[in-house]
Write an enzyme that holds these catalytic residues in place. Structure first.
Site, PDB file in Angstrom:
ATOM      1  N   LYS A  13      97.498 -27.151  32.441  1.00 33.15           N
ATOM      2  CA  LYS A  13      97.660 -26.451  33.728  1.00 33.15           C
ATOM      3  C   LYS A  13      96.317 -25.902  34.222  1.00 33.15           C
ATOM      4  O   LYS A  13      95.920 -26.136  35.357  1.00 33.15           O
ATOM      5  CB  LYS A  13      98.665 -25.276  33.601  1.00 33.15           C
ATOM      6  CG  LYS A  13     100.055 -25.681  33.160  1.00 33.15           C
ATOM      7  CD  LYS A  13     101.007 -24.490  33.120  1.00 33.15           C
ATOM      8  CE  LYS A  13     100.668 -23.426  32.085  1.00 33.15           C
ATOM      9  NZ  LYS A  13     100.760 -23.865  30.677  1.00 33.15           N
ATOM     10  N   ARG A  88     107.799 -18.114  34.974  1.00 32.72           N
ATOM     11  CA  ARG A  88     108.043 -18.645  33.645  1.00 32.72           C
ATOM     12  C   ARG A  88     109.442 -18.341  33.145  1.00 32.72           C
ATOM     13  O   ARG A  88     109.770 -18.677  32.003  1.00 32.72           O
ATOM     14  CB  ARG A  88     107.045 -18.041  32.685  1.00 32.72           C
ATOM     15  CG  ARG A  88     106.158 -19.084  32.053  1.00 32.72           C
ATOM     16  CD  ARG A  88     105.312 -18.380  31.070  1.00 32.72           C
ATOM     17  NE  ARG A  88     103.972 -18.450  31.543  1.00 32.72           N
ATOM     18  CZ  ARG A  88     102.944 -18.800  30.770  1.00 32.72           C
ATOM     19  NH1 ARG A  88     103.113 -19.048  29.516  1.00 32.72           N
ATOM     20  NH2 ARG A  88     101.750 -18.859  31.257  1.00 32.72           N
TER      21      ARG A  88
HETATM   22  P1  AP5 Z   1      94.556 -26.001  29.326  1.00 37.73           P
HETATM   23  O1  AP5 Z   1      94.174 -26.591  30.634  1.00 37.73           O
HETATM   24  O2  AP5 Z   1      93.878 -24.759  28.903  1.00 37.73           O
HETATM   25  O3  AP5 Z   1      96.154 -25.846  29.245  1.00 37.73           O
HETATM   26  P2  AP5 Z   1      97.141 -24.769  29.865  1.00 37.73           P
HETATM   27  O4  AP5 Z   1      98.362 -25.500  30.277  1.00 37.73           O
HETATM   28  O5  AP5 Z   1      96.433 -23.945  30.892  1.00 37.73           O
HETATM   29  O6  AP5 Z   1      97.457 -23.959  28.554  1.00 37.73           O
HETATM   30  P3  AP5 Z   1      97.667 -22.404  28.306  1.00 37.73           P
HETATM   31  O7  AP5 Z   1      97.634 -22.234  26.803  1.00 37.73           O
HETATM   32  O8  AP5 Z   1      96.700 -21.600  29.117  1.00 37.73           O
HETATM   33  O9  AP5 Z   1      99.084 -22.179  28.766  1.00 37.73           O
HETATM   34  P4  AP5 Z   1     100.037 -21.082  28.294  1.00 37.73           P
HETATM   35  O10 AP5 Z   1     101.080 -21.273  29.284  1.00 37.73           O
HETATM   36  O11 AP5 Z   1     100.454 -21.119  26.901  1.00 37.73           O
HETATM   37  O12 AP5 Z   1      99.133 -19.764  28.310  1.00 37.73           O
HETATM   38  P5  AP5 Z   1      98.778 -18.719  29.450  1.00 37.73           P
HETATM   39  O13 AP5 Z   1      97.342 -18.418  29.341  1.00 37.73           O
HETATM   40  O14 AP5 Z   1      99.326 -19.146  30.743  1.00 37.73           O
HETATM   41  O15 AP5 Z   1      94.336 -27.149  28.219  1.00 37.73           O
HETATM   42  C1  AP5 Z   1      94.583 -26.909  26.854  1.00 37.73           C
HETATM   43  C2  AP5 Z   1      93.572 -27.654  25.975  1.00 37.73           C
HETATM   44  O16 AP5 Z   1      93.780 -29.054  26.084  1.00 37.73           O
HETATM   45  C3  AP5 Z   1      92.101 -27.415  26.357  1.00 37.73           C
HETATM   46  O17 AP5 Z   1      91.342 -27.395  25.203  1.00 37.73           O
HETATM   47  C4  AP5 Z   1      91.750 -28.626  27.235  1.00 37.73           C
HETATM   48  O18 AP5 Z   1      90.359 -28.933  27.204  1.00 37.73           O
HETATM   49  C5  AP5 Z   1      92.608 -29.721  26.581  1.00 37.73           C
HETATM   50  N1  AP5 Z   1      93.076 -30.739  27.534  1.00 37.73           N
HETATM   51  C6  AP5 Z   1      93.505 -30.550  28.818  1.00 37.73           C
HETATM   52  N2  AP5 Z   1      93.896 -31.710  29.363  1.00 37.73           N
HETATM   53  C7  AP5 Z   1      93.726 -32.664  28.392  1.00 37.73           C
HETATM   54  C8  AP5 Z   1      93.966 -34.076  28.351  1.00 37.73           C
HETATM   55  N3  AP5 Z   1      94.456 -34.746  29.401  1.00 37.73           N
HETATM   56  N4  AP5 Z   1      93.684 -34.730  27.186  1.00 37.73           N
HETATM   57  C9  AP5 Z   1      93.182 -34.071  26.101  1.00 37.73           C
HETATM   58  N5  AP5 Z   1      92.944 -32.722  26.100  1.00 37.73           N
HETATM   59  C10 AP5 Z   1      93.205 -32.039  27.221  1.00 37.73           C
HETATM   60  O19 AP5 Z   1      99.623 -17.458  28.946  1.00 37.73           O
HETATM   61  C11 AP5 Z   1      99.261 -16.778  27.767  1.00 37.73           C
HETATM   62  C12 AP5 Z   1     100.282 -15.705  27.451  1.00 37.73           C
HETATM   63  O20 AP5 Z   1     100.342 -14.759  28.540  1.00 37.73           O
HETATM   64  C13 AP5 Z   1     101.733 -16.196  27.303  1.00 37.73           C
HETATM   65  O21 AP5 Z   1     101.997 -16.653  25.997  1.00 37.73           O
HETATM   66  C14 AP5 Z   1     102.509 -14.915  27.647  1.00 37.73           C
HETATM   67  O22 AP5 Z   1     102.501 -14.001  26.579  1.00 37.73           O
HETATM   68  C15 AP5 Z   1     101.670 -14.321  28.774  1.00 37.73           C
HETATM   69  N6  AP5 Z   1     102.102 -14.788  30.103  1.00 37.73           N
HETATM   70  C16 AP5 Z   1     101.365 -15.498  31.007  1.00 37.73           C
HETATM   71  N7  AP5 Z   1     102.077 -15.746  32.122  1.00 37.73           N
HETATM   72  C17 AP5 Z   1     103.293 -15.156  31.946  1.00 37.73           C
HETATM   73  C18 AP5 Z   1     104.475 -15.071  32.732  1.00 37.73           C
HETATM   74  N8  AP5 Z   1     104.542 -15.642  33.950  1.00 37.73           N
HETATM   75  N9  AP5 Z   1     105.533 -14.410  32.219  1.00 37.73           N
HETATM   76  C19 AP5 Z   1     105.478 -13.820  31.003  1.00 37.73           C
HETATM   77  N10 AP5 Z   1     104.409 -13.876  30.187  1.00 37.73           N
HETATM   78  C20 AP5 Z   1     103.313 -14.540  30.653  1.00 37.73           C
END
Ligand code: AP5
Ligand code: MG
Length: 213
Positions: A13, A88
């Protein structure tokens, strides 16, 4: 243009959002990035979110809805925004609908990235992040030019505390139980666009671009 990126942890994402917001000249609203900044700054929101984030659980709906409600009122959101990681839960989606209705706005597209669980764990464990910008790398799949350093600023990259295999499994549980039901929620609106999230980053990006034009 107002968009939602829906997808499991590490589905890409953030990686894809950074490209799309540049192209469309809109802002990326990543709730994960906002919460991590709040935790680092030790704000009240940060203190409330820290434990849930570190254990891989979702933070409370009211907390996150409040953040988005305030954020979308800001001037830089007038031209459009991409919600990365929000909503989410079904409650968050319903609250977003209410907010948009009050503002006479609508969402144009919801992009759902599909990636298998085994691939997600590998992606998360190898991820490295430049905190100030949110730029994201992977030690194997998308390495920085100099190991451990951001390509643009040369500053240090970090390994997120919730990017351990154990916590990623928790985050995947939260995704399957609480977030995946949103796929059906948005299917009924006709705005859902499903994109395969496996493959090289640029081809996935072309598919996303085609899906939202
Ligand atoms: P990346 O682009 O970083 O992936 P992402 O989908 O953004 O992953 P996140 O871990 O950020 O998502 P998440 O939803 O778990 O965490 P968030 O920060 O939103 O890519 C991942 C990796 O893969 C990178 O190393 C990249 O280089 C690699 N990659 C990308 N594309 C690739 C490809 N095509 N091929 C190979 N490699 C690739 O949330 C964190 C925490 O915050 C949650 O756990 C929760 O506690 C809280 N939170 C956030 N939003 C909410 C909400 N709305 N409600 C409640 N809690 C929330
Ligand atoms: Mg992200």
């Amino acid at each position: 243009m107002r968009l939602i990126f829906l997808g499991p942890p590490s589905s890409g994402k953030g990686t894809q959002a950074q490209k799309l917001v540049q192209d469309l000249n809109i802002v990326q609203l990543s709730t994960g990035d906002m919460l991590r900044a709040a935790v680092a700054a030790g704000t009240k929101v940060g203190l409330q979110a820290k434990a849930a984030m570190e254990s891989g659980k979702l933070v409370a709906d009211e907390l996150i809805v409040g953040i988005i409600r305030d954020r979308i009122k800001e001037d830089d959101c007038k031209a459009g925004y991409l919600l990365d990681g929000f909503p989410r839960t079904v409650v968050q989606a319903e609250k977003l609908d209410e907010m948009l209705k009050q503002r006479n706005e609508t969402i144009d597209y919801v992009v759902s990235l599909i990636v298998k669980d085994e691939v997600l764990i590998q992606r998360a464990v190898g991820r490295r992040v430049h905190m100030p910008s949110g730029r994201t790398y992977h030690i194997e799949f998308n390495p920085p030019k100099v190991p451990g350093k951001d390509d643009v600023t040369g500053e240090d990259l970090i390994h997120r505390k919730d990017d351990t295999e154990e916590t990623v499994r928790e985050r995947l549980n939260a995704y399957h139980n609480q977030t995946a039901p949103l796929i059906d929620y948005y299917k009924d609106t006709g705005k859902l666009r499903t994109v395969d999230g496996i493959g090289d980053i640029d081809s996935i990006y072309s598919n996303i671009k085609a899906a939202v034009s």
